[in-house]
Enzyme design. Structure first.
Site, short mmCIF file in Angstrom:
data_model
loop_
_atom_site.label_atom_id
_atom_site.label_comp_id
_atom_site.label_asym_id
_atom_site.label_seq_id
_atom_site.Cartn_x
_atom_site.Cartn_y
_atom_site.Cartn_z
N SER A 49 -14.07 39.72 95.33
CA SER A 49 -13.50 38.41 95.80
C SER A 49 -14.09 37.28 96.31
O SER A 49 -14.01 36.20 96.00
CB SER A 49 -12.13 38.97 96.72
N SER A 50 -15.25 37.64 97.15
CA SER A 50 -16.04 36.80 97.66
C SER A 50 -16.69 35.87 96.53
O SER A 50 -17.15 34.80 96.68
CB SER A 50 -17.19 37.18 98.64
N ASP B 149 -18.52 52.42 78.54
CA ASP B 149 -17.90 53.74 78.09
C ASP B 149 -18.45 54.93 78.76
O ASP B 149 -19.54 54.86 79.37
CB ASP B 149 -18.65 53.50 76.47
N THR C 16 -25.45 44.25 82.16
CA THR C 16 -25.76 42.67 81.93
C THR C 16 -24.62 41.98 82.22
O THR C 16 -23.40 42.52 82.03
CB THR C 16 -26.11 42.50 80.43
N GLU D 191 -22.53 38.51 82.34
CA GLU D 191 -22.07 37.18 81.71
C GLU D 191 -21.65 36.24 82.61
O GLU D 191 -20.38 36.05 82.84
CB GLU D 191 -21.16 37.26 80.47
N GLN E 287 -18.29 44.90 91.48
CA GLN E 287 -18.10 46.18 92.13
C GLN E 287 -17.58 46.86 90.87
O GLN E 287 -16.96 46.59 90.07
CB GLN E 287 -16.76 45.99 93.17
#
Length: 178
Positions: free
Chosen positions: A95-96, A112, A120, A122, A139
């Site tokens: 959230s931060s 998976d 990685t 994005e 997290q």
């Protein structure tokens, strides 16, 4: 269901979840905090083509941090190497992080069963924001799987992202047949 902190600890103890480096203080009630690694990347070309191998340019985040800009797409990486052999891992932003206007994944938040590697990221931002290596960035949460897994991700011959290093990895869409 999502694994609780005690269940995550049990799975780490029996080896079905691996997190390196591991810090007990990063374990929440039902998640594990991961951190931004020292390496970022951007695509070399402004125009990307889904059918071709688009190359990326790697760079390190300096100690004073780096300013990320809107309308620019960055690939980052988690500091943590993870393995998940019996659960489905999901990576979500903290959230931060979100309150700073930082998105850490466009679409690829689910791993998976059998994923082994650094994640990685994005990364895109809503407004200019300075980020630092080692800062909490996301997290991991873990979901149980219902049923036997026939072939885990790390055992698939066509697993494009298995064993990801501690540097961001570009899209491997070009390896698909379409």
């Amino acid at each position: 269901m999502i694994l609780s902190d005690t269940r995550i600890l049990e799975e780490i103890a029996n080896g079905s979840i691996k997190i390196v480096p591991y810090d007990r203080d990063c374990l929440g009630s039902n998640s594990y905090d991961v951190h931004l690694g020292k390496n970022l990347a951007t695509y070399a070309d402004d125009e990307l083509d889904a059918k071709k191998h688009n190359t990326i340019v790697h760079f390190e985040i300096p100690d004073e941090g780096i300013l990320l800009l809107p309308h620019k797409f960055y690939l980052g990486v988690t500091e943590e190497y993870t393995e998940t052999h019996a659960h489905v891992p999901f990576l979500e932003g903290k959230s931060s992080t979100g309150r700073l206007g930082i998105d850490i994944h466009a679409t690829a938040g689910k791993g998976d069963v059998g994923f082994c590697g650094n994640w990685t990221l994005e990364i895109s931002v809503k407004q200019p924001v300075r980020v630092y290596k080692g800062m909490p960035i996301g997290q991991l949460i873990y979901f149980p799987v219902d049923g036997e897994i026939e072939i885990k991700y790390n055992q698939k011959k066509n697993a494009k992202y298995s064993g990801q290093p501690n540097k961001p990895v570009e899209s491997m869409m070009w390896k698909n047949q379409f």
